[in-house]
Design an enzyme around this catalytic site. Structure first.
Site, PDB file in Angstrom:
ATOM      1  N   LYS A 115      -4.978  51.110 -44.031  1.00 17.84           N
ATOM      2  CA  LYS A 115      -5.470  50.034 -44.385  1.00 17.84           C
ATOM      3  C   LYS A 115      -5.248  49.120 -43.214  1.00 17.84           C
ATOM      4  CE  LYS A 115      -8.347  48.413 -47.732  1.00 17.84           C
ATOM      5  NZ  LYS A 115      -9.219  49.180 -48.485  1.00 17.84           N
TER       6      LYS A 115
HETATM    7  P1  NAD Z   1     -17.253  42.110 -50.002  1.00 17.78           P
HETATM    8  O1  NAD Z   1     -16.758  41.082 -49.134  1.00 17.78           O
HETATM    9  O2  NAD Z   1     -18.694  42.433 -49.724  1.00 17.78           O
HETATM   10  O3  NAD Z   1     -17.591  41.196 -51.319  1.00 17.78           O
HETATM   11  C1  NAD Z   1     -16.574  40.534 -52.185  1.00 17.78           C
HETATM   12  C2  NAD Z   1     -17.189  39.562 -53.297  1.00 17.78           C
HETATM   13  O4  NAD Z   1     -16.334  38.903 -53.985  1.00 17.78           O
HETATM   14  C3  NAD Z   1     -17.919  38.446 -52.626  1.00 17.78           C
HETATM   15  O5  NAD Z   1     -19.192  38.445 -53.522  1.00 17.78           O
HETATM   16  C4  NAD Z   1     -17.332  37.105 -52.866  1.00 17.78           C
HETATM   17  O6  NAD Z   1     -17.928  36.062 -53.000  1.00 17.78           O
HETATM   18  C5  NAD Z   1     -16.432  37.494 -54.132  1.00 17.78           C
HETATM   19  N1  NAD Z   1     -15.147  37.038 -54.398  1.00 17.78           N
HETATM   20  C6  NAD Z   1     -14.206  36.664 -53.407  1.00 17.78           C
HETATM   21  N2  NAD Z   1     -13.104  35.808 -54.026  1.00 17.78           N
HETATM   22  C7  NAD Z   1     -13.580  35.912 -55.407  1.00 17.78           C
HETATM   23  C8  NAD Z   1     -12.795  35.336 -56.525  1.00 17.78           C
HETATM   24  N3  NAD Z   1     -11.770  34.633 -56.474  1.00 17.78           N
HETATM   25  N4  NAD Z   1     -13.528  35.266 -57.843  1.00 17.78           N
HETATM   26  C9  NAD Z   1     -14.873  35.927 -57.842  1.00 17.78           C
HETATM   27  N5  NAD Z   1     -15.411  36.422 -56.630  1.00 17.78           N
HETATM   28  C10 NAD Z   1     -14.889  36.592 -55.444  1.00 17.78           C
HETATM   29  O7  NAD Z   1     -16.196  43.056 -50.324  1.00 17.78           O
HETATM   30  P2  NAD Z   1     -16.451  44.536 -51.000  1.00 17.78           P
HETATM   31  O8  NAD Z   1     -16.494  45.623 -50.124  1.00 17.78           O
HETATM   32  O9  NAD Z   1     -17.563  44.532 -52.044  1.00 17.78           O
HETATM   33  O10 NAD Z   1     -15.085  44.863 -51.817  1.00 17.78           O
HETATM   34  C11 NAD Z   1     -14.831  44.201 -53.037  1.00 17.78           C
HETATM   35  C12 NAD Z   1     -13.451  44.899 -53.613  1.00 17.78           C
HETATM   36  O11 NAD Z   1     -13.589  46.228 -53.660  1.00 17.78           O
HETATM   37  C13 NAD Z   1     -12.010  44.919 -52.892  1.00 17.78           C
HETATM   38  O12 NAD Z   1     -11.027  44.878 -53.652  1.00 17.78           O
HETATM   39  C14 NAD Z   1     -12.185  46.188 -51.908  1.00 17.78           C
HETATM   40  O13 NAD Z   1     -10.749  46.541 -51.398  1.00 17.78           O
HETATM   41  C15 NAD Z   1     -12.687  46.905 -52.952  1.00 17.78           C
HETATM   42  N6  NAD Z   1     -13.352  48.592 -52.518  1.00 17.78           N
HETATM   43  C16 NAD Z   1     -14.327  48.120 -51.477  1.00 17.78           C
HETATM   44  C17 NAD Z   1     -14.892  49.566 -51.195  1.00 17.78           C
HETATM   45  C18 NAD Z   1     -16.254  49.493 -50.210  1.00 17.78           C
HETATM   46  O14 NAD Z   1     -16.809  50.391 -49.717  1.00 17.78           O
HETATM   47  N7  NAD Z   1     -16.643  48.113 -49.714  1.00 17.78           N
HETATM   48  C19 NAD Z   1     -14.387  50.763 -51.430  1.00 17.78           C
HETATM   49  C20 NAD Z   1     -13.309  50.596 -52.392  1.00 17.78           C
HETATM   50  C21 NAD Z   1     -12.749  49.456 -52.944  1.00 17.78           C
END
Ligand code: NAD
Length: 427
Positions: A115
């Site tokens: 990461k």
């Molecule tokens: P992103 O940046 O696209 O979206 C994050 C979202 O969370 C945004 O809408 C933001 O406004 C919201 N957010 C932030 N803080 C918040 C809070 N306190 N309460 C509610 N909403 C909040 O990120 P993402 O890529 O969608 O990732 C989200 C999660 O999924 C993370 O934990 C990431 O590690 C995990 N993840 C992502 C992927 C991927 O392919 N992008 C894969 C596996 C896991």
């Protein structure tokens, strides 16, 4: 763990790292893991902290801190996203790298976990500042990354454009195009069909399997999604297409609630036309807080924002039947116990959100072979891999009398342990 090993841990000793280690310890105890391996697997293989000086648009230079952590490479190159967020620190990155190791092993991908991240609020940077930051960060972590060594991907605060700048920076250094150095790229430079939606699609596939297992009808299911970024918005869209009613979604500023079901495509139209528009500005549905969203009476709750959102303070109020963890580490160990006691069916993060790395793996294979697949091939293969992993985990959990989380962790850890034992200790 020996005292010297613990001494080197203190830089990582944050609550997220402690959560990852506590989960690991519990699984290692249950599976009677070899103590030597246990000591090794608690710590990352390699951690890099870099300074990232960036010339800002006003001519000043700001220095950001960046990280890349590789947890394990016994089964292949390491793989894991890059996060741009003001809360990024070494402990969080190390925890996320460890979870990536178990995730890749659980679903059978030939990768270890890694990461990376930069402590920055990306929305405060102009596009050119973001590009300069990304290129300098990529140059700083250049010695660690490469298609056969360590392959980054998007995570919170990063996207396909950021991956394109990393791919270009790496390629400029070696002198030829290297698409396989990152995944989650634009299609024009070797990205794959279906990667952007892959994590959300995977969340939906495993949730549908859980519903079948529990005898829940999709048409009667209600869904609340915390976080409306990449994972949350695609989960909501695909879950709605599958027939469920999405009653709430949120971003960092608050949540929208409509018990009759939110019109997700319409919401996305308003939300995406202006990158700075918040959900609450769309005026679609009643405004509630993120805390209230977590406590809604719903069939499925999908935390898809940051880690440690469901804690011992609010777990009691959670009313869903199924918790599908789109985010990494959204539930603390204490909350996990409370939810399990309440009979919530938990699809743990390393299984629920593995769709992203599964399709990233497809992208890397296509880049390596210079041969690209159709969208249907990608969806079918994702479905096959993730539903098989779901059923293996369910069976393991029944056979061992373990929770779904412990079953998933033990399966992943066991594969990594086998690889270490087969390779032996160098020198
Ligand atoms: P992103 O940046 O696209 O979206 C994050 C979202 O969370 C945004 O809408 C933001 O406004 C919201 N957010 C932030 N803080 C918040 C809070 N306190 N309460 C509610 N909403 C909040 O990120 P993402 O890529 O969608 O990732 C989200 C999660 O999924 C993370 O934990 C990431 O590690 C995990 N993840 C992502 C992927 C991927 O392919 N992008 C894969 C596996 C896991």
């Amino acid at each position: 763990m020996s005292s010297t090993a613990w001494d080197s841990v203190h830089e990582m000793d944050t609550h997220t790292f402690r959560l990852a280690v506590a989960q690991f310890d519990r699984a290692a105890e249950m599976m009677n893991l070899d103590p030597n391996l246990r000591h090794r697997l608690k710590l990352p293989e390699r951690s890099l902290i870099v300074s990232v000086p960036v010339r800002m648009d006003d001519g000043t230079v700001e220095v950001f801190t960046g990280y890349r952590v590789q947890h394990d490479s016994s089964r292949g190159p390491s793989k894991g996203g890059i996060r741009y967020h003001p809360g990024v620190n070494l402990g969080e990155v190390a925890a996320l790298a460890m979870w990536m190791t178990w995730k890749c092993a659980l679903v059978g991908l030939p990768y270890g976990g890694a990461k990376g991240g930069v402590r920055v609020a990306p929305e405060r940077l102009s596009r050119s500042e973001l590009q300069r930051l990304t290129r300098r960060y990529a140059a700083e972590i250049f010695p660690l990354i490469g298609p056969d060594k360590d392959v980054p991907a998007p995570d919170v605060g990063t996207n396909a454009q950021v991956m394109a700048w990393i791919m270009d920076t790496y390629s400029q250094q070696v002198g030829f195009a290297v698409p396989g150095v990152v995944t989650g790229k634009p299609l024009s430079i070797g990205g794959t069909l279906g990667r952007e939606e892959a994590t959300g699609r995977g969340v939906v596939y495993v949730t549908l399997e859980a519903m079948r297992h529990l005898g829940v009808e999709i048409e009667k299911a209600t869904v609340a999604v915390q976080g409306f970024g990449n994972v949350g918005s695609h989960t909501a869209t695909i879950m709605r297409e599958a027939g469920a009613r999405i009653i709430a979604v949120s971003d960092h500023a608050g949540a929208l609630y409509d018990p009759r079901g939110l019109d997700i495509p319409e919401l996305l139209k308003c939300y995406r036309t202006d990158g700075h528009l918040l959900l609450r500005d769309t005026k679609m549905g009643e405004l509630i807080t993120n805390e209230e969203l977590l406590a809604l009476d719903c069939t499925v709750l999908v935390p898809s924002a940051l880690s440690e959102q469901i804690t011992e303070e609010n777990a009691d109020k959670v009313q869903c039947k199924i918790l599908a963890e789109g985010a990494n580490g959204p539930t603390t160990l204490e909350a996990d116990e409370i939810l399990t006691e309440k009979g919530v069916f938990i699809i743990p993060d390393i299984l629920a959100n593995s769709g992203g790395v599964i399709v990233s793996y497809f992208e890397w294979v296509q880049d390596t072979q210079r041969f690209f697949w159709k969208a249907k091939d990608i969806q079918d293969r994702l479905h096959e891999i993730i539903t098989a992993a779901f059923h293996r985990t369910l069976e393991f959990s029944r056979n061992r009398g373990a929770s779904m989380r412990m079953a998933a962790l033990m399966s992943g850890i066991d594969k990594v342990a086998q690889a270490h034992l087969a390779r032996g200790l160098y020198p």
